[in-house]
Design a protein around this motif. Structure first.
Motif, mmCIF file in Angstrom:
data_model
loop_
_atom_site.group_PDB
_atom_site.id
_atom_site.type_symbol
_atom_site.label_atom_id
_atom_site.label_comp_id
_atom_site.label_asym_id
_atom_site.label_seq_id
_atom_site.Cartn_x
_atom_site.Cartn_y
_atom_site.Cartn_z
ATOM 1 N N HIS A 124 14.478 26.377 -44.371
ATOM 2 C CA HIS A 124 14.694 26.362 -43.473
ATOM 3 C C HIS A 124 13.303 26.100 -42.684
ATOM 4 N N PRO A 125 12.554 25.250 -42.602
ATOM 5 C CA PRO A 125 11.779 25.069 -42.769
ATOM 6 C C PRO A 125 11.103 25.234 -40.297
ATOM 7 N N ILE A 126 10.053 25.478 -40.537
ATOM 8 C CA ILE A 126 10.237 25.948 -38.885
ATOM 9 C C ILE A 126 10.546 25.426 -38.307
ATOM 10 N N VAL A 127 10.000 23.922 -38.550
ATOM 11 C CA VAL A 127 10.052 22.487 -37.309
ATOM 12 C C VAL A 127 11.404 22.854 -37.067
ATOM 13 N N LYS A 128 12.350 23.125 -38.068
ATOM 14 C CA LYS A 128 13.686 22.348 -37.965
ATOM 15 C C LYS A 128 14.112 23.942 -37.532
ATOM 16 N N GLU A 129 14.387 24.380 -37.575
ATOM 17 C CA GLU A 129 14.175 25.798 -37.059
ATOM 18 C C GLU A 129 13.992 25.685 -35.088
ATOM 19 N N PHE A 130 12.831 25.780 -34.766
ATOM 20 C CA PHE A 130 12.237 25.358 -33.530
ATOM 21 C C PHE A 130 12.527 24.091 -33.007
ATOM 22 N N PRO A 131 13.025 23.013 -33.253
ATOM 23 C CA PRO A 131 11.917 21.447 -32.930
ATOM 24 C C PRO A 131 11.495 21.101 -31.749
ATOM 25 N N GLU A 132 12.491 22.582 -31.140
ATOM 26 C CA GLU A 132 11.683 22.433 -28.820
ATOM 27 C C GLU A 132 10.087 23.157 -29.239
ATOM 28 N N PHE A 133 9.999 23.350 -30.059
ATOM 29 C CA PHE A 133 9.161 24.061 -30.168
ATOM 30 C C PHE A 133 7.185 23.163 -30.983
ATOM 31 N N LEU A 134 7.970 21.201 -31.789
ATOM 32 C CA LEU A 134 7.297 21.585 -32.540
ATOM 33 C C LEU A 134 5.760 20.911 -32.157
ATOM 34 N N ASP A 135 5.322 20.585 -30.737
ATOM 35 C CA ASP A 135 4.296 20.618 -30.539
ATOM 36 C C ASP A 135 3.509 22.219 -30.579
ATOM 37 N N LYS A 136 4.049 22.421 -29.810
ATOM 38 C CA LYS A 136 3.194 23.852 -29.865
ATOM 39 C C LYS A 136 2.814 24.357 -31.203
ATOM 40 N N ILE A 137 4.381 24.272 -32.050
ATOM 41 C CA ILE A 137 3.659 25.226 -33.757
ATOM 42 C C ILE A 137 2.334 24.053 -34.265
ATOM 43 N N GLN A 138 2.598 22.441 -34.268
ATOM 44 C CA GLN A 138 1.720 22.306 -34.588
ATOM 45 C C GLN A 138 0.194 22.862 -34.010
ATOM 46 N N ASP A 139 -0.077 22.792 -32.593
ATOM 47 C CA ASP A 139 -1.051 23.515 -31.478
ATOM 48 C C ASP A 139 -1.686 24.615 -32.657
ATOM 49 N N LEU A 140 -0.571 25.981 -32.475
ATOM 50 C CA LEU A 140 -1.489 26.967 -32.270
ATOM 51 C C LEU A 140 -1.728 27.073 -34.364
ATOM 52 N N TYR A 141 -0.831 26.567 -35.229
ATOM 53 C CA TYR A 141 -1.176 26.390 -36.393
ATOM 54 C C TYR A 141 -2.944 25.816 -37.354
ATOM 55 N N HIS A 142 -2.824 24.750 -35.460
ATOM 56 C CA HIS A 142 -4.485 24.220 -36.056
ATOM 57 C C HIS A 142 -5.429 25.327 -35.175
ATOM 58 N N HIS A 143 -4.976 26.153 -34.279
ATOM 59 C CA HIS A 143 -5.754 26.770 -33.211
ATOM 60 C C HIS A 143 -5.676 28.287 -33.321
ATOM 61 N N ASN A 144 -5.007 28.454 -33.894
ATOM 62 C CA ASN A 144 -4.428 30.086 -34.315
ATOM 63 C C ASN A 144 -4.665 30.673 -35.810
ATOM 64 N N GLU A 145 -5.551 31.266 -36.087
ATOM 65 C CA GLU A 145 -5.525 32.099 -37.284
ATOM 66 C C GLU A 145 -4.831 32.974 -37.849
ATOM 67 N N GLU A 146 -4.463 33.947 -36.713
ATOM 68 C CA GLU A 146 -2.920 34.450 -36.988
ATOM 69 C C GLU A 146 -1.660 33.859 -37.231
ATOM 70 N N PHE A 147 -1.346 33.272 -36.346
ATOM 71 C CA PHE A 147 -0.138 31.904 -36.687
ATOM 72 C C PHE A 147 -0.187 31.688 -37.562
ATOM 73 N N GLN A 148 -1.442 31.153 -38.021
ATOM 74 C CA GLN A 148 -1.195 30.189 -39.135
ATOM 75 C C GLN A 148 -0.779 31.091 -40.119
ATOM 76 N N VAL A 149 -1.277 32.722 -40.227
ATOM 77 C CA VAL A 149 -1.051 33.385 -41.452
ATOM 78 C C VAL A 149 0.265 33.461 -41.185
ATOM 79 N N LEU A 150 1.326 33.576 -40.437
ATOM 80 C CA LEU A 150 2.364 33.908 -40.412
ATOM 81 C C LEU A 150 3.631 32.975 -40.660
ATOM 82 N N LEU A 151 2.376 32.366 -40.370
ATOM 83 C CA LEU A 151 3.578 30.088 -40.447
ATOM 84 C C LEU A 151 3.994 30.499 -42.203
ATOM 85 N N THR A 152 2.359 29.873 -42.761
ATOM 86 C CA THR A 152 2.162 30.340 -44.407
ATOM 87 C C THR A 152 3.028 31.395 -45.090
#
Length: 78
Positions: free
Chosen positions: A5-33
């Protein structure tokens, strides 16, 4: 059907935001990982690659839902 159940498939409408946050926000990166690792573990358990008690699997699935909710809330607040 057993699937991940990858997050990008769960929330495809947020794809750009997911990528941006993953690369620029350490807290989000830990959460997603953490979500991705747990999702992969659940997938392997469901396929029978890792033997585990059903109660433990149920708990892991609940943890995944909790993490998914946290990610969704994070995506909506930024």
């Amino acid at each position: 059907m057993i699937t991940t159940h990858p997050i990008v498939k769960e929330f495809p409408e947020f794809l750009d935001k997911i990528q941006d946050l993953y690369h620029h926000n350490e807290e989000f990166q830990v959460l997603l990982t953490t979500y991705h690792s747990l999702d992969q573990e659940i997938y392997e358990i469901e396929k029978g690659e890792i033997p585990l008690d059903d109660d433990v699997l149920t708990h892991k699935r609940k943890d995944r839902v909790f993490l998914k909710d946290e990610i969704y809330n994070y995506l909506n607040k930024e």
